[in-house]
Write a protein that holds these residues in place. Structure first.
Motif, mmCIF file in Angstrom:
data_model
loop_
_atom_site.group_PDB
_atom_site.id
_atom_site.type_symbol
_atom_site.label_atom_id
_atom_site.label_comp_id
_atom_site.label_asym_id
_atom_site.label_seq_id
_atom_site.Cartn_x
_atom_site.Cartn_y
_atom_site.Cartn_z
ATOM 1 N N MET A 18 0.843 -1.208 0.000
ATOM 2 C CA MET A 18 0.000 0.000 0.000
ATOM 3 C C MET A 18 0.870 1.246 0.000
ATOM 4 N N THR A 19 0.428 2.270 -0.755
ATOM 5 C CA THR A 19 1.138 3.542 -0.782
ATOM 6 C C THR A 19 0.700 4.403 0.397
ATOM 7 N N ILE A 20 1.442 5.523 0.596
ATOM 8 C CA ILE A 20 1.081 6.442 1.679
ATOM 9 C C ILE A 20 -0.312 7.006 1.453
ATOM 10 N N ASP A 21 -0.621 7.367 0.208
ATOM 11 C CA ASP A 21 -1.950 7.906 -0.099
ATOM 12 C C ASP A 21 -3.050 6.894 0.209
ATOM 13 N N GLN A 22 -2.772 5.624 -0.076
ATOM 14 C CA GLN A 22 -3.772 4.589 0.205
ATOM 15 C C GLN A 22 -3.979 4.407 1.706
ATOM 16 N N TYR A 23 -2.901 4.463 2.456
ATOM 17 C CA TYR A 23 -3.024 4.411 3.915
ATOM 18 C C TYR A 23 -3.845 5.593 4.437
ATOM 19 N N LEU A 24 -3.572 6.778 3.880
ATOM 20 C CA LEU A 24 -4.259 7.991 4.338
ATOM 21 C C LEU A 24 -5.753 7.931 4.044
ATOM 22 N N ILE A 25 -6.115 7.601 2.798
ATOM 23 C CA ILE A 25 -7.537 7.603 2.439
ATOM 24 C C ILE A 25 -8.271 6.467 3.154
ATOM 25 N N THR A 26 -7.583 5.335 3.378
ATOM 26 C CA THR A 26 -8.191 4.240 4.136
ATOM 27 C C THR A 26 -8.445 4.662 5.580
ATOM 28 N N GLY A 27 -7.457 5.365 6.176
ATOM 29 C CA GLY A 27 -7.631 5.860 7.544
ATOM 30 C C GLY A 27 -8.759 6.869 7.640
ATOM 31 N N ILE A 28 -8.848 7.766 6.650
ATOM 32 C CA ILE A 28 -9.929 8.761 6.635
ATOM 33 C C ILE A 28 -11.283 8.063 6.506
ATOM 34 N N LEU A 29 -11.348 7.060 5.634
ATOM 35 C CA LEU A 29 -12.605 6.336 5.430
ATOM 36 C C LEU A 29 -13.028 5.593 6.696
ATOM 37 N N LEU A 30 -12.073 4.898 7.320
ATOM 38 C CA LEU A 30 -12.402 4.170 8.553
ATOM 39 C C LEU A 30 -12.813 5.129 9.666
ATOM 40 N N GLY A 31 -12.102 6.255 9.786
ATOM 41 C CA GLY A 31 -12.476 7.258 10.787
ATOM 42 C C GLY A 31 -13.863 7.819 10.536
ATOM 43 N N THR A 32 -14.177 8.039 9.250
ATOM 44 C CA THR A 32 -15.509 8.541 8.885
ATOM 45 C C THR A 32 -16.592 7.535 9.257
ATOM 46 N N LEU A 33 -16.346 6.244 8.964
ATOM 47 C CA LEU A 33 -17.319 5.207 9.308
ATOM 48 C C LEU A 33 -17.538 5.128 10.812
ATOM 49 N N LEU A 34 -16.451 5.224 11.588
ATOM 50 C CA LEU A 34 -16.571 5.169 13.049
ATOM 51 C C LEU A 34 -17.372 6.358 13.572
ATOM 52 N N LEU A 35 -17.148 7.539 12.997
ATOM 53 C CA LEU A 35 -17.907 8.726 13.430
ATOM 54 C C LEU A 35 -19.376 8.607 13.032
ATOM 55 N N PHE A 36 -19.642 8.015 11.863
ATOM 56 C CA PHE A 36 -21.036 7.763 11.466
ATOM 57 C C PHE A 36 -21.717 6.850 12.490
ATOM 58 N N ILE A 37 -21.024 5.784 12.873
ATOM 59 C CA ILE A 37 -21.595 4.810 13.813
ATOM 60 C C ILE A 37 -21.751 5.429 15.204
ATOM 61 N N TRP A 38 -20.753 6.212 15.636
ATOM 62 C CA TRP A 38 -20.779 6.865 16.944
ATOM 63 C C TRP A 38 -21.988 7.783 17.063
ATOM 64 N N ASP A 39 -22.299 8.488 15.967
ATOM 65 C CA ASP A 39 -23.504 9.321 15.865
ATOM 66 C C ASP A 39 -23.522 10.491 16.854
ATOM 67 N N LYS A 40 -22.364 10.906 17.309
ATOM 68 C CA LYS A 40 -22.291 12.074 18.189
ATOM 69 C C LYS A 40 -22.454 13.352 17.379
ATOM 70 N N TRP A 41 -21.848 13.352 16.192
ATOM 71 C CA TRP A 41 -21.988 14.461 15.255
ATOM 72 C C TRP A 41 -22.877 14.005 14.106
ATOM 73 N N ARG A 42 -23.657 14.924 13.569
ATOM 74 C CA ARG A 42 -24.550 14.575 12.471
ATOM 75 C C ARG A 42 -23.734 14.206 11.232
ATOM 76 N N TYR A 43 -24.322 13.335 10.391
ATOM 77 C CA TYR A 43 -23.569 12.758 9.283
ATOM 78 C C TYR A 43 -23.050 13.793 8.279
ATOM 79 N N ASP A 44 -23.740 14.918 8.094
ATOM 80 C CA ASP A 44 -23.242 15.922 7.151
ATOM 81 C C ASP A 44 -21.986 16.607 7.686
ATOM 82 N N ILE A 45 -21.929 16.814 9.014
ATOM 83 C CA ILE A 45 -20.735 17.390 9.626
ATOM 84 C C ILE A 45 -19.553 16.437 9.466
#
Length: 591
Positions: free
Chosen positions: A1-28
């Motif tokens: 995996m490249t650095i960019d792939q690690y970064l976008i994967t981390g951003i995606l996983l973080g986004t999914l966790l925040l969606f599931i956590w539901d503390k902040w609304r999904y548009d935020i």
């Protein structure tokens, strides 16, 4: 995996966790993901906001406006009320109800279709002395199934159509979704009507009948204005100012034989007036101490709080209500809107402590006292849906046939010409505005802006998944996991992954994430693109295991008295049925 792939994967996983956590609304959360991806150079700055001009976003916004116009045109209300005359048998009644909801949902917003049938469903349940929970979840699930039938039935279909245009330079047509969607919907509706509803917990009608009124009446009493009280010959406004801090409602004034219901702040008080008040005991006691009023020990009959001009009504807080995240005292519900909050029910449980300071959530059921005059306009402004069947025009001049004609013409033009759906449905919105069916305020209020922001922000993030090669990496992982399995297994896996994602995050976000992955699997193995995109559509639209996956499921939770686990009790087998039906139909039609 490249650095960019690690970064976008981390951003995606973080986004999914925040969606599931539901503390902040999904548009935020989506905007946060876009900003972070741009800061790391994964999304070019000059294309950062291109998602907001994407044809899929424009089409979704237009469909939301058209759905709003259809919802209040009166067309579907006629059909819904027709249901009352038919079928005393529970399964036949649920079959007719879910079938009509599914058809309506194929051509308008899922939540809008559900909202139209909510009062009718509850009325039918009461008529046969059944708990509303025996019917509401099947209706909610039917609204999700119906969205799979057409291009405009649900946002995932519109998004996936955009991906097909991107890869094959031709979007899906209006009814390209029908072979798979109709098969899934028909089998799903049969399951819900004759089998599924039997998995729901059995509750008696008495559990819901007058429950909110009983909870409210426990905290009501009468206060008398004694002789020489300082508020005699003063306006009610003076006492209302005292009530603000203590969260006490004044529901009526009894003056001799006369009852003044939902009194305004300008009402002049007289000696020996009786104020019917509602609030917590300690708050009422504080009001007595501050005002010098005298408590009268009497049992309040809630029937005395309604008249021809004043009503008590149960409403459900819509997904885009202005009340969400705010309290009744915070929005000054009584002073600014002429509405008294009497009770709140959340997930089937009455909230009794600090009622007026409780932050209201989407899906809460509120018991309100307000004037019949302009009741519809008040509810629409507040973003609440009535749970009782009423002849509420909601402030609209009903131009039913004009609305239907404009919508039908837009569908025909989209289906039989090369014009894009974004263009035709935007033109339809313009026609609704010109004919004054939709005014400028409703034009903007009917758009679910959090959904629009979610799509506009996630589309560039989804593109970053592709440009970094991450979608191909994930696709290869799925192919490797399947270990040379036949194509029907891959389609099933794609549907199941999309289903599970949609159960915890917004279905539009699921389509944005899974669409490129499905396309990459098809390209790698040399299979038709359409088959894998259709699998993503079905999976993203079928969210039956939780109330948080879709707004329709959340809206029925409180009036149905459901627990979180109740969704899986009926939805798990429905998920299995959808996979078993969708996969062979996709292979037959698209392979």
């Amino acid at each position: 995996m490249t650095i960019d792939q690690y970064l976008i994967t981390g951003i995606l996983l973080g986004t999914l966790l925040l969606f599931i956590w539901d503390k902040w609304r999904y548009d935020i959360v989506a905007m946060l993901a876009l900003v972070v991806a741009t800061l790391f150079g994964l999304v070019p700055q000059d294309t950062m906001f291109d998602g907001f001009g994407h044809p899929a976003v424009i089409t979704v916004a237009s469909i939301l406006v058209i759905s709003h116009a259809l919802q209040y045109s009166g067309a579907l209300e006629i059909v819904a009320n027709w249901l009352r005359r038919f079928a005393r048998h529970p399964s036949i009644q649920i079959f007719l109800l879910t079938g009509l909801v599914a058809i309506a949902s194929g051509f308008m917003n899922n939540v809008g279709a559900l909202a139209l049938f909510l009062p009718v469903t509850i009325a039918l349940a009461k008529r046969k002395k059944a708990h509303p929970g025996s019917m509401l979840m099947p209706v909610s699930f039917a609204s999700l199934l119906g969205g799979t039938i057409t291009l405009i039935g649900t946002p995932p279909n519109i998004i996936i159509s955009g991906y097909r245009e991107k890869y094959h330079h031709e979007p899906f047509a209006m009814f390209d979704f029908m072979p798979v969607g109709l098969a899934v919907t028909v089998i799903g509706v049969i399951y819900l009507s004759f089998i599924g509803w039997r998995f729901l917990p059995k509750r008696s009608a008495e559990e819901s009948e007058e429950k909110s009124l009983a909870a409210a009446s426990e905290y009501m009493t009468e206060l008398r204005i004694p002789a020489e009280n300082k508020y005699i010959n003063r306006s009610l406004f003076r006492i209302l100012k005292l009530c603000e801090g203590e969260a006490v409602n004044i529901l009526s004034i009894i003056r001799g034989q006369r009852r003044i219901l939902a009194p305004t702040q300008y009402e002049i008080l007289r000696e020996d007036d009786l104020l019917v008040v509602e609030g917590q005991p300690d708050a009422i006691q504080q009001l007595i101490d501050d005002s010098g009023l005298q408590m009268i020990d009497v049992k309040i009959d809630t029937d005395e709080l309604v008249s021809e001009d004043v009503t008590i009504i149960e409403v459900i807080v819509g997904p885009d209500s202005m009340l969400i995240g705010r309290s009744a005292s915070g929005v000054q519900l009584s002073a600014n809107h002429g509405v008294n909050l009497m009770a709140i029910s959340r997930r089937g449980q009455s909230i009794r402590q600090r009622l007026h300071r409780t932050l209201i959530r989407a899906g809460d059921v509120l018991l309100l006292q307000t004037g019949e005059d302009s009741l519809g306009e008040k509810l629409e402004f507040l973003g609440c849906l009535p749970l009782a069947t009423r002849h509420i025009a909601l402030g609209k001049v009903r131009k039913m046939w004009t609305t239907i004609a404009i919508f039908s013409i837009a569908i025909l033009i989209t289906s039989f010409t090369s014009l894009s759906s974004a263009l035709t449905f935007t033109a339809a919105v313009g026609a609704l505005v010109v004919t004054k069916i939709v005014n400028l305020r409703d034009l903007y209020n009917s758009v679910e802006w959090p959904i629009i922001v979610l799509l506009g922000a996630m589309i560039p993030v989804g593109s970053a998944l592709e440009t970094t090669g991450t979608t191909e990496l994930i696709a290869n992982g799925i192919i490797h996991f399947s270990d040379g399995a036949p194509v029907y297994v891959l389609l099933g896996i794609l549907i199941i992954i999309s289903m599970l994602l949609s159960d915890v995050i917004n279905n539009a976000a699921t389509a944005v994430i899974m669409g490129p992955i499905g396309a990459s699997i098809a390209a790698t193995l040399g299979y038709p693109l359409e088959a894998f995109l259709m699998a993503v559509c079905i999976g993203a639209s079928c969210t039956f295991l939780s109330p948080i996956g879709h707004q329709s499921n959340l809206l029925v939770m409180s009036p149905g008295g459901y627990r979180f686990s109740d969704y899986a009790r009926m939805g798990l087998l429905l998920d299995v049925i959808v996979v078993l039906v969708a996969v062979p139909v996709i292979m037959w039609w698209w392979m």
